[in-house]
Motif scaffolding. Structure first.
Motif, mmCIF file in Angstrom:
data_model
loop_
_atom_site.group_PDB
_atom_site.id
_atom_site.type_symbol
_atom_site.label_atom_id
_atom_site.label_comp_id
_atom_site.label_asym_id
_atom_site.label_seq_id
_atom_site.Cartn_x
_atom_site.Cartn_y
_atom_site.Cartn_z
ATOM 1 N N ASN A 1 0.849 -1.205 0.000
ATOM 2 C CA ASN A 1 0.000 0.000 0.000
ATOM 3 C C ASN A 1 0.876 1.244 0.000
ATOM 4 O OD1 ASN A 1 -2.410 -1.512 0.243
ATOM 5 N ND2 ASN A 1 -2.029 -1.750 2.434
ATOM 6 N N MET A 2 0.555 2.180 -0.867
ATOM 7 C CA MET A 2 1.305 3.433 -0.880
ATOM 8 C C MET A 2 0.943 4.242 0.361
ATOM 9 S SD MET A 2 1.522 6.415 -3.760
ATOM 10 C CE MET A 2 2.390 5.376 -4.923
ATOM 11 N N LEU A 3 1.962 4.708 1.068
ATOM 12 C CA LEU A 3 1.764 5.516 2.275
ATOM 13 C C LEU A 3 1.898 6.983 1.896
ATOM 14 C CD1 LEU A 3 4.034 3.323 4.565
ATOM 15 C CD2 LEU A 3 1.541 3.279 4.467
ATOM 16 N N LEU A 4 0.893 7.783 2.197
ATOM 17 C CA LEU A 4 0.855 9.193 1.803
ATOM 18 C C LEU A 4 1.153 10.106 2.986
ATOM 19 C CD1 LEU A 4 -2.421 9.090 -0.338
ATOM 20 C CD2 LEU A 4 -0.067 8.754 -1.115
ATOM 21 N N PHE A 5 1.942 11.158 2.729
ATOM 22 C CA PHE A 5 2.206 12.181 3.752
ATOM 23 C C PHE A 5 1.217 13.320 3.510
ATOM 24 C CE2 PHE A 5 6.978 11.059 3.085
ATOM 25 C CZ PHE A 5 6.749 9.787 3.591
ATOM 26 N N ILE A 6 0.312 13.521 4.455
ATOM 27 C CA ILE A 6 -0.717 14.553 4.301
ATOM 28 C C ILE A 6 -0.692 15.449 5.533
ATOM 29 C CG2 ILE A 6 -3.158 15.019 3.866
ATOM 30 C CD1 ILE A 6 -3.389 12.149 2.799
ATOM 31 N N PRO A 7 -0.023 16.578 5.480
ATOM 32 C CA PRO A 7 0.017 17.483 6.640
ATOM 33 C C PRO A 7 -1.384 17.922 7.043
ATOM 34 C CG PRO A 7 1.633 18.131 4.986
ATOM 35 C CD PRO A 7 0.771 17.089 4.361
ATOM 36 N N GLY A 8 -1.660 17.885 8.334
ATOM 37 C CA GLY A 8 -2.954 18.364 8.827
ATOM 38 C C GLY A 8 -4.102 17.407 8.608
ATOM 39 N N CYS A 9 -3.819 16.214 8.110
ATOM 40 C CA CYS A 9 -4.904 15.245 7.884
ATOM 41 C C CYS A 9 -5.496 14.827 9.234
ATOM 42 C CB CYS A 9 -4.358 14.025 7.147
ATOM 43 S SG CYS A 9 -5.624 12.833 6.707
ATOM 44 N N LYS A 10 -6.813 14.721 9.305
ATOM 45 C CA LYS A 10 -7.480 14.419 10.573
ATOM 46 C C LYS A 10 -8.174 13.070 10.498
ATOM 47 C CE LYS A 10 -7.994 19.246 11.807
ATOM 48 N NZ LYS A 10 -8.907 20.372 12.040
ATOM 49 N N THR A 11 -8.090 12.322 11.584
ATOM 50 C CA THR A 11 -8.720 11.008 11.664
ATOM 51 C C THR A 11 -10.199 11.181 11.997
ATOM 52 O OG1 THR A 11 -8.295 10.780 14.036
ATOM 53 C CG2 THR A 11 -6.561 10.037 12.541
ATOM 54 N N PRO A 12 -11.014 10.144 11.758
ATOM 55 C CA PRO A 12 -12.446 10.224 12.107
ATOM 56 C C PRO A 12 -12.674 10.595 13.568
ATOM 57 C CG PRO A 12 -12.050 8.316 10.730
ATOM 58 C CD PRO A 12 -10.710 8.897 11.035
ATOM 59 N N ASP A 13 -11.840 10.080 14.474
ATOM 60 C CA ASP A 13 -11.997 10.398 15.901
ATOM 61 C C ASP A 13 -11.759 11.883 16.157
ATOM 62 O OD1 ASP A 13 -12.604 7.798 16.521
ATOM 63 O OD2 ASP A 13 -10.551 7.263 17.108
ATOM 64 N N GLN A 14 -10.747 12.450 15.476
ATOM 65 C CA GLN A 14 -10.472 13.882 15.642
ATOM 66 C C GLN A 14 -11.612 14.729 15.096
ATOM 67 O OE1 GLN A 14 -6.672 13.782 13.586
ATOM 68 N NE2 GLN A 14 -5.561 14.274 15.485
ATOM 69 N N LEU A 15 -12.185 14.292 13.972
ATOM 70 C CA LEU A 15 -13.294 15.031 13.369
ATOM 71 C C LEU A 15 -14.526 15.008 14.268
ATOM 72 C CD1 LEU A 15 -12.892 13.867 9.664
ATOM 73 C CD2 LEU A 15 -12.500 16.174 10.544
ATOM 74 N N LYS A 16 -14.767 13.870 14.918
ATOM 75 C CA LYS A 16 -15.915 13.770 15.828
ATOM 76 C C LYS A 16 -15.773 14.735 17.001
ATOM 77 C CE LYS A 16 -17.126 8.937 14.927
ATOM 78 N NZ LYS A 16 -17.066 7.553 15.461
ATOM 79 N N LYS A 17 -14.554 14.846 17.523
ATOM 80 C CA LYS A 17 -14.325 15.744 18.656
ATOM 81 C C LYS A 17 -14.547 17.201 18.269
ATOM 82 C CE LYS A 17 -10.996 12.734 21.025
ATOM 83 N NZ LYS A 17 -9.578 12.533 21.408
#
Length: 392
Positions: free
Chosen positions: A89-105
């Protein structure tokens, strides 16, 4: 152009995906202008939670190793092998990317998030806990052993000396592991440099101490530091006298006075090394007699005091004993077993255990090591171990 919500919904419909079964927020990814160029400038490192917590607390992780050595990563108290792990799997560097848990908060109402890919990778570094590589530490310190303040070597500035920082730069181990090994080696810090005492000089210091104990009729369990320094100070530096007491005894305080309880096992072991170091092989019965006569009165010698220092050959006639120090054996497990099996074809577990104990990992046993590197058989009713591979 940035995607709209309508375009996202149309894509989901073509893919026959139900939007209700997905996360409400949508990340729309786009490669940034430097994404391709940046891929080789970064490495991904997979860390266990404890190491993440150390980094978050402001501690450092250090990569150590010379050009000809395999790199290791060290925390303050542990050492890890560094190995590249490939991923399909290609691993991507995405600055500021937010996980679902962070978005819920955050309870954000924005359901379209446009993110720029900064770089990518098809591999990452993984860490595996390993034994610290400490053999080099003794090798460096043995380059210039300390023979006393009046020796010619101390007047010659060309001999190599190492500070704590020098050792941290050159030894593939954590700081705590290096400091612990310096204690095991009985190293002492002299004028800011770590030194090993020349064995003959160390025995000279020990002899001064034991003679004083005998002349004062002290118990070996209660040797007063201050009186030792007063009596022996004119003969040797006080720091060296105290270092000798620390090496061969345990410090304690009683009624405000500092005392040392000297270890009979350590003194007997050092005396045996002194006797064996100049002999290739020693008749066991004669050695045991001379050894007992050489230790201070009141101490009893036993062969189990010599584990990892000397080996007894019960099959020779007469029985013999010779110096075999675990410190002088290879650090690599396979090389260690090769060395031992080239010395003796078959070993009992009791004989070989002191020479492989230090190879055991955190959850590894001597039995597991023997299973991996040797095969067992029964000889005269006793289980013995020999090499799994031919030894040249």
């Amino acid at each position: 152009m940035k995607r709209t919500r309508e375009e996202v919904d149309a894509t989901l419909q073509i893919a026959k995906l139900n939007a209700a079964e997905l996360q409400p927020a949508v990340h729309c990814l786009a490669f940034g202008p430097g994404a391709g160029a940046g891929a080789g400038d970064f490495c991904l490192l997979e860390l266990e939670p404890a190491l993440c917590q150390q980094l978050e607390a402001g501690h450092s992780l250090v990569i150590r190793g010379d050009k000809e050595e395999r790199a290791v990563l060290c925390s303050k108290d542990k050492t890890y092998d560094l190995k590249i792990a490939d991923t399909s799997n290609m691993l991507l560097f995405i600055p500021g990317c937010k996980t679902p848990d962070q978005l819920k908060k955050e309870e954000t109402h924005c359901n379209i998030i446009h993110a720029e890919i900064f770089g990518f990778s098809n591999n990452y570094w993984e860490l595996r806990r390993c034994r610290p590589k400490l053999k080099k530490l003794k090798k460096l310190l043995m380059e210039n052993t300390y023979e006393g303040p009046d020796s010619q070597k101390e007047k010659d500035s060309n001999h190599s000396k190492y500070t704590t920082e020098d050792l941290l730069d050159q030894i593939q181990a954590s700081e705590e592991e290096i400091m612990a090994q310096l204690q095991v080696l009985n190293a002492c810090e002299i004028e800011g440099y770590w030194r090993l005492l020349e064995f003959d000089y160390e025995m000279k210091l020990l002899n001064h101490v034991t003679q004083l104990v005998d002349s004062e009729s002290w118990s070996f369990d209660k040797v007063p530091l201050n009186i030792c320094l007063q009596e022996l100070g004119p003969l040797e530096p006080e720091a060296m006298i105290e270092h000798c007491l620390k090496c061969y005894g345990k410090k304690y305080v009683e009624e405000g006075e500092v005392y040392f309880a000297l270890s009979a096992d350590k003194i007997c072991r050092a005396t045996a090394q002194m006797l064996l170091q100049n002999a290739v092989k020693f008749n066991l019965a004669e050695f045991q007699e001379v050894w007992q006569q050489s230790v201070p009165e009141g101490m009893t010698t036993r062969l189990d005091q010599l584990k990892g220092l000397a080996l007894v050959d019960r099959h020779s006639r007469p029985e013999i004993i010779f110096l075999l120090k675990v410190d002088d054996l290879p650090e690599d497990s396979q090389e260690r077993f090769n060395s031992l099996f080239s010395l003796r074809e078959k070993w009992t577990e009791e004989d070989i255990a002191p020479y492989i104990q230090d190879l055991c990992g955190e959850k590894q046993t001597i039995g597991a090591l023997l299973t991996k590197y040797s095969r067992s058989s029964i000889q005269n009713g006793v289980k013995v171990y020999n090499s799994r591979r031919p030894i040249s």
